[in-house]
Design a protein around this motif. Sequence first.
Motif, mmCIF file in Angstrom:
data_model
loop_
_atom_site.group_PDB
_atom_site.id
_atom_site.type_symbol
_atom_site.label_atom_id
_atom_site.label_comp_id
_atom_site.label_asym_id
_atom_site.label_seq_id
_atom_site.Cartn_x
_atom_site.Cartn_y
_atom_site.Cartn_z
ATOM 1 N N ASP A 21 0.831 -1.207 0.000
ATOM 2 C CA ASP A 21 0.000 0.000 0.000
ATOM 3 C C ASP A 21 0.866 1.258 0.000
ATOM 4 O O ASP A 21 0.603 2.212 -0.734
ATOM 5 N N TYR A 22 1.915 1.254 0.820
ATOM 6 C CA TYR A 22 2.811 2.405 0.905
ATOM 7 C C TYR A 22 3.557 2.604 -0.412
ATOM 8 O O TYR A 22 3.729 3.727 -0.869
ATOM 9 N N LEU A 23 3.971 1.512 -1.044
ATOM 10 C CA LEU A 23 4.642 1.602 -2.347
ATOM 11 C C LEU A 23 3.724 2.256 -3.366
ATOM 12 O O LEU A 23 4.148 3.148 -4.113
ATOM 13 N N ASN A 24 2.479 1.842 -3.412
ATOM 14 C CA ASN A 24 1.528 2.443 -4.354
ATOM 15 C C ASN A 24 1.369 3.941 -4.098
ATOM 16 O O ASN A 24 1.296 4.740 -5.036
ATOM 17 N N GLN A 25 1.330 4.329 -2.832
ATOM 18 C CA GLN A 25 1.228 5.747 -2.470
ATOM 19 C C GLN A 25 2.466 6.505 -2.944
ATOM 20 O O GLN A 25 2.358 7.592 -3.515
ATOM 21 N N LEU A 26 3.649 5.935 -2.704
ATOM 22 C CA LEU A 26 4.889 6.584 -3.129
ATOM 23 C C LEU A 26 4.956 6.726 -4.646
ATOM 24 O O LEU A 26 5.396 7.760 -5.163
ATOM 25 N N ILE A 27 4.502 5.706 -5.362
ATOM 26 C CA ILE A 27 4.516 5.761 -6.831
ATOM 27 C C ILE A 27 3.571 6.851 -7.327
ATOM 28 O O ILE A 27 3.921 7.610 -8.236
ATOM 29 N N GLU A 28 2.390 6.955 -6.728
ATOM 30 C CA GLU A 28 1.451 8.013 -7.124
ATOM 31 C C GLU A 28 2.050 9.394 -6.871
ATOM 32 O O GLU A 28 1.957 10.283 -7.722
#
Length: 123
Positions: free
Chosen positions: A87-94
């Motif tokens: 979830d955190y990775l997806n947030q960082l990518i966004e």
Amino acid sequence: MARNDSLRRGNNIEMLILSILSTEDCYGYQLSLLIKDYSQGKISLPEGSLYPALYKLVDNGLISDEKRQVGKRLTRVYYHMEPEGKDYLNQLIEEYNSLHSGIQSILNKTKEGDELTHVQKTQ
């Protein structure tokens, strides 16, 4: 809109680590080699940057660590992505994509030589 702290180097390091761990479990030195290899030598993470980021991710429950014996005397610490880490990775990518888009817009605008009409010149 991307947060200003997305410019921080730490977020980028975390994003790279989590991205690789999303595909396989790795030990620290292996992560640094993969980052260098995947970036075609453009990104090199010294231990002084890599391990503090790994420890922070572990402390925040985003990845877990496990000691594994490899050989008679050698023990390696392998890192594993946890669901919260995905979830955190997806947030960082966004955030990264939004920030990159904003920077690219500025570069394109200034490359064209267009005057910014929405901002009043102060000097």
